[in-house]
Scaffold this motif. Structure first.
Motif, PDB file in Angstrom:
ATOM      1  N   LEU A  65     -34.014   4.166 -18.288  1.00 57.38           N
ATOM      2  CA  LEU A  65     -34.981   3.349 -17.563  1.00 57.38           C
ATOM      3  C   LEU A  65     -34.705   1.879 -17.855  1.00 57.38           C
ATOM      4  N   LYS A  66     -35.174   1.015 -16.946  1.00 55.78           N
ATOM      5  CA  LYS A  66     -35.056  -0.431 -17.155  1.00 55.78           C
ATOM      6  C   LYS A  66     -36.317  -0.995 -17.802  1.00 55.78           C
TER       7      LYS A  66
ATOM      8  N   SER B 211     -31.551  -0.324 -25.784  1.00 52.29           N
ATOM      9  CA  SER B 211     -31.440  -1.749 -26.108  1.00 52.29           C
ATOM     10  C   SER B 211     -32.535  -2.499 -25.345  1.00 52.29           C
ATOM     11  N   PRO B 212     -33.747  -2.534 -25.914  1.00 53.73           N
ATOM     12  CA  PRO B 212     -34.860  -3.188 -25.214  1.00 53.73           C
ATOM     13  C   PRO B 212     -34.557  -4.629 -24.809  1.00 53.73           C
ATOM     14  N   ILE B 213     -33.790  -5.357 -25.612  1.00 56.19           N
ATOM     15  CA  ILE B 213     -33.458  -6.751 -25.284  1.00 56.19           C
ATOM     16  C   ILE B 213     -32.658  -6.842 -23.982  1.00 56.19           C
ATOM     17  N   GLN B 214     -31.910  -5.756 -23.661  1.00 59.96           N
ATOM     18  CA  GLN B 214     -31.134  -5.695 -22.423  1.00 59.96           C
ATOM     19  C   GLN B 214     -31.821  -4.838 -21.356  1.00 59.96           C
TER      20      GLN B 214
ATOM     21  N   HIS C  45     -39.439   7.056 -11.771  1.00 58.39           N
ATOM     22  CA  HIS C  45     -40.174   5.809 -11.540  1.00 58.39           C
ATOM     23  C   HIS C  45     -40.146   4.943 -12.795  1.00 58.39           C
ATOM     24  N   ASP C  46     -39.700   3.693 -12.651  1.00 59.28           N
ATOM     25  CA  ASP C  46     -39.831   2.681 -13.697  1.00 59.28           C
ATOM     26  C   ASP C  46     -41.174   1.980 -13.492  1.00 59.28           C
TER      27      ASP C  46
END
Length: 128
Positions: A90-91, A23-26, A55-56
């Motif tokens: 990942l974030k 969910s890229p928006i989140q 790693h992000d």
């Protein structure tokens, strides 16, 4: 695919973005990675544990350690391989992982580390 050989143990990694679980928006991006571990040495070995650095692209790093891989501590005779699939959240849409496996030679109990090559995780729409 990235590959690295340490003391006759070949580790190969392929990654894949999972849009249905992301969910890229989140700021939630899910990747799977497929790993093949091939014993090209002349000794029987057992994978005992793993250590990952994740790693992000926002500068955050996580470390994960544990016994075996996906609940197994496979024993590999010379010429044998073990494959498994796992995943990572990942974030950010870009990140990387690398690490090591702790192996044990069955003949004498000698322990040694095997490098897991650094691999990138990039959402396809970020590659342009």
């Amino acid at each position: 695919m990235v590959t690295e050989i340490t003391q006759g143990i070949k580790v190969s990694v392929e990654t894949e973005y999972q849009p249905d679980y992301s969910s890229p928006i989140q700021h939630h991006y899910v990747f799977t990675y497929r790993i093949a571990i091939e014993n090209q040495s002349e000794h029987t070995i057992q994978l005992r544990s793993r250590h990952w650095k994740i790693h992000d692209s926002n500068g955050q790093t996580r470390e994960v350690e544990g016994d075996g891989v996906v609940g197994q501590q496979p024993v590999l005779e010379p010429g044998q391989s073990h494959k498994y699939v796992s995943g990572c959240n990942l974030k950010t849409g870009i990140g990387k992982m690398l690490g090591r496996y702790a192996m044990e030679r069955q003949l004498d109990g000698k322990q040694f580390d095997v490098a897991i090559p650094e691999f990138n995780m990039i959402v396809p729409f970020r590659m342009n």
